[in-house]
Design a protein around this motif. Structure first.
Motif, PDB file in Angstrom:
ATOM      1  N   PHE A  59       0.850  -1.190   0.000  1.00  0.00           N
ATOM      2  CA  PHE A  59       0.000   0.000   0.000  1.00  0.00           C
ATOM      3  C   PHE A  59       0.884   1.237   0.000  1.00  0.00           C
ATOM      4  CE2 PHE A  59      -1.925   3.517   2.385  1.00  0.00           C
ATOM      5  CZ  PHE A  59      -3.024   3.766   1.565  1.00  0.00           C
ATOM      6  N   ILE A  60       0.529   2.195  -0.837  1.00  0.00           N
ATOM      7  CA  ILE A  60       1.203   3.496  -0.839  1.00  0.00           C
ATOM      8  C   ILE A  60       0.156   4.578  -0.652  1.00  0.00           C
ATOM      9  CG2 ILE A  60       2.401   5.223  -2.251  1.00  0.00           C
ATOM     10  CD1 ILE A  60       3.956   3.021  -3.581  1.00  0.00           C
ATOM     11  N   ASP A  61       0.358   5.391   0.368  1.00  0.00           N
ATOM     12  CA  ASP A  61      -0.431   6.614   0.554  1.00  0.00           C
ATOM     13  C   ASP A  61       0.343   7.686  -0.214  1.00  0.00           C
ATOM     14  OD1 ASP A  61      -0.812   9.282   1.820  1.00  0.00           O
ATOM     15  OD2 ASP A  61      -2.252   8.175   3.053  1.00  0.00           O
ATOM     16  N   LEU A  62      -0.259   8.244  -1.256  1.00  0.00           N
ATOM     17  CA  LEU A  62       0.463   9.175  -2.127  1.00  0.00           C
ATOM     18  C   LEU A  62       0.973  10.384  -1.347  1.00  0.00           C
ATOM     19  CD1 LEU A  62       1.407   9.615  -5.049  1.00  0.00           C
ATOM     20  CD2 LEU A  62      -0.725  10.863  -5.454  1.00  0.00           C
ATOM     21  N   ASP A  63       0.214  10.884  -0.382  1.00  0.00           N
ATOM     22  CA  ASP A  63       0.682  12.022   0.412  1.00  0.00           C
ATOM     23  C   ASP A  63       1.941  11.655   1.204  1.00  0.00           C
ATOM     24  OD1 ASP A  63      -1.297  13.710  -0.519  1.00  0.00           O
ATOM     25  OD2 ASP A  63      -2.524  13.616   1.299  1.00  0.00           O
ATOM     26  N   HIS A  64       1.965  10.456   1.797  1.00  0.00           N
ATOM     27  CA  HIS A  64       3.160  10.030   2.541  1.00  0.00           C
ATOM     28  C   HIS A  64       4.352   9.840   1.607  1.00  0.00           C
ATOM     29  CE1 HIS A  64       0.424   8.387   5.951  1.00  0.00           C
ATOM     30  NE2 HIS A  64       0.624   9.683   6.053  1.00  0.00           N
ATOM     31  N   TYR A  65       4.089   9.329   0.409  1.00  0.00           N
ATOM     32  CA  TYR A  65       5.149   9.160  -0.591  1.00  0.00           C
ATOM     33  C   TYR A  65       5.780  10.519  -0.902  1.00  0.00           C
ATOM     34  CZ  TYR A  65       7.317   7.798  -5.066  1.00  0.00           C
ATOM     35  OH  TYR A  65       8.203   7.565  -6.095  1.00  0.00           O
ATOM     36  N   ILE A  66       4.926  11.526  -1.105  1.00  0.00           N
ATOM     37  CA  ILE A  66       5.413  12.882  -1.405  1.00  0.00           C
ATOM     38  C   ILE A  66       6.219  13.426  -0.224  1.00  0.00           C
ATOM     39  CG2 ILE A  66       4.671  15.286  -1.785  1.00  0.00           C
ATOM     40  CD1 ILE A  66       2.203  14.014  -3.309  1.00  0.00           C
ATOM     41  N   GLU A  67       5.684  13.254   0.991  1.00  0.00           N
ATOM     42  CA  GLU A  67       6.383  13.756   2.178  1.00  0.00           C
ATOM     43  C   GLU A  67       7.758  13.112   2.332  1.00  0.00           C
ATOM     44  OE1 GLU A  67       2.591  15.017   4.996  1.00  0.00           O
ATOM     45  OE2 GLU A  67       3.506  13.041   5.286  1.00  0.00           O
ATOM     46  N   ASN A  68       7.848  11.813   2.088  1.00  0.00           N
ATOM     47  CA  ASN A  68       9.135  11.113   2.197  1.00  0.00           C
ATOM     48  C   ASN A  68      10.109  11.550   1.111  1.00  0.00           C
ATOM     49  OD1 ASN A  68       8.414   9.650   4.474  1.00  0.00           O
ATOM     50  ND2 ASN A  68       7.559   7.969   3.283  1.00  0.00           N
ATOM     51  N   TYR A  85      10.156  14.461  -0.589  1.00  0.00           N
ATOM     52  CA  TYR A  85      10.542  15.874  -0.514  1.00  0.00           C
ATOM     53  C   TYR A  85      10.948  16.315   0.895  1.00  0.00           C
ATOM     54  CZ  TYR A  85       9.077  16.177  -5.321  1.00  0.00           C
ATOM     55  OH  TYR A  85       8.981  15.980  -6.677  1.00  0.00           O
ATOM     56  N   HIS A  86      10.878  15.388   1.851  1.00  0.00           N
ATOM     57  CA  HIS A  86      11.289  15.673   3.233  1.00  0.00           C
ATOM     58  C   HIS A  86      10.569  16.881   3.824  1.00  0.00           C
ATOM     59  CE1 HIS A  86      14.326  12.644   2.560  1.00  0.00           C
ATOM     60  NE2 HIS A  86      14.726  13.303   1.497  1.00  0.00           N
ATOM     61  N   LYS A  87       9.293  17.006   3.481  1.00  0.00           N
ATOM     62  CA  LYS A  87       8.428  18.066   4.011  1.00  0.00           C
ATOM     63  C   LYS A  87       7.037  17.473   4.182  1.00  0.00           C
ATOM     64  CE  LYS A  87      10.456  22.012   1.527  1.00  0.00           C
ATOM     65  NZ  LYS A  87      10.150  23.113   0.606  1.00  0.00           N
ATOM     66  N   THR A  88       6.292  18.021   5.134  1.00  0.00           N
ATOM     67  CA  THR A  88       4.897  17.595   5.271  1.00  0.00           C
ATOM     68  C   THR A  88       4.064  18.283   4.192  1.00  0.00           C
ATOM     69  OG1 THR A  88       4.271  19.404   6.755  1.00  0.00           O
ATOM     70  CG2 THR A  88       5.152  17.369   7.789  1.00  0.00           C
ATOM     71  N   ILE A  89       2.895  17.734   3.917  1.00  0.00           N
ATOM     72  CA  ILE A  89       2.004  18.366   2.938  1.00  0.00           C
ATOM     73  C   ILE A  89       1.664  19.789   3.380  1.00  0.00           C
ATOM     74  CG2 ILE A  89      -0.243  18.223   1.759  1.00  0.00           C
ATOM     75  CD1 ILE A  89       1.852  16.031   0.906  1.00  0.00           C
ATOM     76  N   PRO A  90       1.307  20.017   4.667  1.00  0.00           N
ATOM     77  CA  PRO A  90       1.054  21.405   5.076  1.00  0.00           C
ATOM     78  C   PRO A  90       2.253  22.332   4.845  1.00  0.00           C
ATOM     79  CG  PRO A  90       0.154  19.912   6.717  1.00  0.00           C
ATOM     80  CD  PRO A  90       0.935  19.072   5.734  1.00  0.00           C
ATOM     81  N   GLN A  91       3.482  21.830   5.045  1.00  0.00           N
ATOM     82  CA  GLN A  91       4.675  22.650   4.788  1.00  0.00           C
ATOM     83  C   GLN A  91       4.789  23.007   3.308  1.00  0.00           C
ATOM     84  OE1 GLN A  91       7.631  19.959   6.494  1.00  0.00           O
ATOM     85  NE2 GLN A  91       8.295  21.574   7.896  1.00  0.00           N
ATOM     86  N   ILE A  92       4.546  22.027   2.448  1.00  0.00           N
ATOM     87  CA  ILE A  92       4.631  22.277   1.004  1.00  0.00           C
ATOM     88  C   ILE A  92       3.602  23.326   0.599  1.00  0.00           C
ATOM     89  CG2 ILE A  92       4.409  21.279  -1.315  1.00  0.00           C
ATOM     90  CD1 ILE A  92       5.393  18.592  -0.042  1.00  0.00           C
TER      91      ILE A  92
END
Length: 169
Positions: free
Chosen positions: A30-39, A41-48
């Motif tokens: 399973f991949i959560d796309l938001d977690h994939y992005i956070e990992n 780019y080393h930033k949380t979605i709210p930070q981005i």
């Protein structure tokens, strides 16, 4: 049988929770796309969102969706807005089985009011503002969500219902 399943729907619809359960039942990842992005780019979605804005986030979200669309035997929980930008919905339908976890605005509202997750698009809204926001956003996004190959009643479908839909595809 399909090698890739995309779960789409509004925030709080259960994409991550159900995605993990389905993946476990199928012995897939399973991949959560938001977690994939956070990992990545080393930033949380709210930070981005805060540092770079939604437009930049949507661009990197689309890039990451393309990356995970090459993986086999995978359940992908897309972000709530993922299907609505660029050609993401078309990509999902071409590379796998898309399933829309449909919920009423009231059920989404109830889930988000009790959620502990930080969600940049709804932060700081009162209950009344949140419900109105959900109604408006769902109306906009359903144009995209309804392009899914399977529409699941998110409040009532069980893991077995999802497995039948996936195996029948």
């Amino acid at each position: 049988m399909t090698q890739r399943v995309y779960l789409i729907g509004y925030m709080g619809s259960g994409k991550s929770t159900m995605g993990r359960w389905i993946a476990e039942a199928m012995n897939w990842n399973f991949i959560d796309l938001d977690h994939y992005i956070e990992n990545k780019y080393h930033k949380t979605i709210p930070q981005i969102f805060e540092e770079d804005g939604e437009t930049h986030f949507r661009k990197i979200e689309s890039i990451c969706l393309k990356e995970v669309s090459d993986i086999e035997n995978i359940i992908i929980g897309a972000g709530g807005g993922t299907p609505c930008f660029f050609d993401n919905m078309e990509l999902m339908n071409q590379t796998g089985l898309s399933i829309y976890l449909h919920l009423t605005p009231q059920v989404v509202f109830d889930r988000l009011m009790t959620s502990k997750n930080k969600r940049p698009l709804i932060e700081g809204k009162s209950g009344e503002e949140l419900l109105q926001f959900i109604i408006e956003k769902l109306e906009e996004r359903e144009l995209y969500y309804n392009k899914a190959q399977v529409i699941a009643e998110g409040a009532t479908w069980t893991v077995e219902d999802f497995l039948k839909a996936i195996r029948g595809a």
